[in-house]
Design a protein around this motif. Structure first.
Motif, PDB file in Angstrom:
ATOM      1  N   VAL A 204      37.451  48.196  37.168  1.00 21.63           N
ATOM      2  CA  VAL A 204      37.243  48.713  38.576  1.00 21.63           C
ATOM      3  C   VAL A 204      36.349  49.538  38.591  1.00 21.63           C
ATOM      4  O   VAL A 204      36.330  50.598  37.862  1.00 21.63           O
ATOM      5  N   LYS A 205      35.340  49.456  39.317  1.00 23.38           N
ATOM      6  CA  LYS A 205      34.541  50.483  39.762  1.00 23.38           C
ATOM      7  C   LYS A 205      34.651  51.083  40.964  1.00 23.38           C
ATOM      8  O   LYS A 205      35.332  50.599  41.906  1.00 23.38           O
ATOM      9  N   MET A 206      35.059  52.457  40.892  1.00 26.82           N
ATOM     10  CA  MET A 206      35.516  53.196  41.937  1.00 26.82           C
ATOM     11  C   MET A 206      35.322  54.817  41.860  1.00 26.82           C
ATOM     12  O   MET A 206      34.590  55.293  40.881  1.00 26.82           O
ATOM     13  N   LYS A 225      37.608  53.089  48.828  1.00 24.58           N
ATOM     14  CA  LYS A 225      36.516  52.042  48.674  1.00 24.58           C
ATOM     15  C   LYS A 225      36.481  51.886  47.006  1.00 24.58           C
ATOM     16  O   LYS A 225      36.170  53.015  46.355  1.00 24.58           O
ATOM     17  N   LYS A 226      36.487  50.583  46.812  1.00 23.51           N
ATOM     18  CA  LYS A 226      36.268  50.278  45.092  1.00 23.51           C
ATOM     19  C   LYS A 226      35.956  48.964  45.097  1.00 23.51           C
ATOM     20  O   LYS A 226      36.147  47.949  45.951  1.00 23.51           O
ATOM     21  N   LYS A 227      35.460  48.695  43.897  1.00 20.04           N
ATOM     22  CA  LYS A 227      35.249  47.062  43.646  1.00 20.04           C
ATOM     23  C   LYS A 227      36.090  46.800  42.512  1.00 20.04           C
ATOM     24  O   LYS A 227      35.766  47.528  41.207  1.00 20.04           O
ATOM     25  N   LEU A 229      36.343  44.390  39.484  1.00 15.20           N
ATOM     26  CA  LEU A 229      35.622  43.663  38.580  1.00 15.20           C
ATOM     27  C   LEU A 229      36.684  42.713  37.803  1.00 15.20           C
ATOM     28  O   LEU A 229      36.341  41.492  37.626  1.00 15.20           O
ATOM     29  N   THR A 239      45.857  47.763  44.341  1.00 15.80           N
ATOM     30  CA  THR A 239      44.654  48.008  44.279  1.00 15.80           C
ATOM     31  C   THR A 239      44.234  48.881  45.678  1.00 15.80           C
ATOM     32  O   THR A 239      43.556  49.437  45.632  1.00 15.80           O
ATOM     33  N   SER A 263      30.414  57.499  40.885  1.00 21.04           N
ATOM     34  CA  SER A 263      31.545  56.555  40.849  1.00 21.04           C
ATOM     35  C   SER A 263      31.718  56.449  39.359  1.00 21.04           C
ATOM     36  O   SER A 263      30.908  56.931  38.208  1.00 21.04           O
ATOM     37  N   TRP A 283      29.735  55.616  36.262  1.00 19.64           N
ATOM     38  CA  TRP A 283      28.814  54.506  36.619  1.00 19.64           C
ATOM     39  C   TRP A 283      27.279  54.795  36.585  1.00 19.64           C
ATOM     40  O   TRP A 283      26.931  55.854  37.209  1.00 19.64           O
TER      41      TRP A 283
END
Length: 315
Positions: A204-206, A225-227, A229, A239, A263, A283
């Motif tokens: 996860v990117k967060m 808010k997170k992405k 992957l 999530t 991030s 990140w």
């Protein structure tokens, strides 16, 4: 991993020790080598066929340069084929990279690839205990307990003929507080990152909303808010409000978490209903290695085993 010179010296010392075992008929003469079995033998199929001597496979990384060339098959963990031996041994390769104890390879290879003598030689209970005491905390950081198949009570005492501690102190030395947390030992190359992604349930990117410490572990609360992957076994509810736990990380430093701004790329696994953090990276969108790893993570040929502990020794 140990430097080449020290590894060669360790292998030579191991070879000498094993030779001494083979030439010491007076020690443990009353020891029933073929009759002695570890307590609670699970399946009773050990030596279901006649033992044989075979070459240690060149691609068996766990026991490469262990100090001898031939092994007994079946081994002391009841593996009857080289394919089974290699597959099971591969899961332990990452633990060597953590260098949790200098006798880790000796202990594991005495079971996975026992030296080819006229009798099976087990590791001593003391050898199991020093390796367990040093390496179990590392494994627990990733949510893996010390396995029952390596329960030290199954192995003989030192007064029996067995493989004793060779390269490390008999008393495990606690890691210094200044040692970087296991989860924060960064892998800087794309291949290493992708290997970590292979062994992780989720990636996860967060952003990190807050970080707290309690009962010897850290607790990271993800911002909303997170992405995601890699979703793996996570559910939508997992999530939405992500809380990541860093085991055995209450006192060790984690440089990348000194500042929670920006991030993070986090990797982890779900164990016992909790999300355990395996690795964390700031990140960096201009980092070519990270960019490559994220782009090709799903096309990377993941090993059959899970290289869960890769990190410190793979730079």
């Amino acid at each position: 991993m140990p430097r080449e010179g020290s590894a060669a010296a360790a292998a030579a010392a191991l070879g000498t020790a094993l030779l001494a075992l083979a030439l010491a008929p007076g020690r443990g003469q009353n020891y029933d080598y073929y009759g002695w079995q570890p307590e609670s033998q699970p399946h009773g199929r050990y030596y279901g066929r006649e033992p044989q001597c075979v070459d240690i496979p060149a691609d068996m990384q766990l026991c490469r340069d262990v100090g001898y060339k031939r092994m007994r098959l079946p081994n002391l963990l009841e593996h009857e084929s080289l394919g089974e031996v290699k597959q099971q041994a591969g899961s332990w390769v990452p633990l060597l990279a953590k260098q949790c104890h200098t006798d880790t390879q000796l202990f594991l290879c005495s079971l996975f690839a026992p030296v080819c003598l006229d009798r099976p030689i087990y590791p001593c209970r003391s050898l199991c205990e020093v390796v367990r005491d040093s390496c179990a905390p590392v494994m627990e950081s990733y949510g893996f307990p010390w396995p029952d198949m390596l329960h030290c009570a199954k192995f003989p005492f030192d007064h029996d003929l067995c493989i004793t501690v060779q390269f490390g102190n008999r008393q495990a030395t606690p890691p210094p507080v200044s040692k970087i947390c296991t989860q924060c030992e960064m892998e800087h190359k794309a291949d290493g990152m992708m290997e970590q992604m292979c062994s992780s349930d989720f990636v996860v990117k967060m952003r990190i909303k807050e970080m707290t410490e309690e009962n010897g572990e850290r607790r990271l609360v993800a911002a909303q808010k997170k992405k995601v992957l890699k979703l793996g076994p996570l559910k939508r509810k997992d999530t939405k409000k992500m809380v990541l736990h860093m085991r055995n990380a209450g006192a060790c430093p984690c440089p990348q978490l000194d500042s929670l701004s920006g991030s993070f790329l986090v990797m982890g696994r779900k164990a016992g209903g909790r999300l355990l953090l395996l690795a964390v990276y700031p990140w960096q969108k201009h980092n070519k290695e990270m960019k490559f790893a994220v782009k090709f993570m799903f096309s990377y040929p993941c090993p059959l085993y899970h290289p869960l502990l890769y990190g410190a020794g793979q730079r």
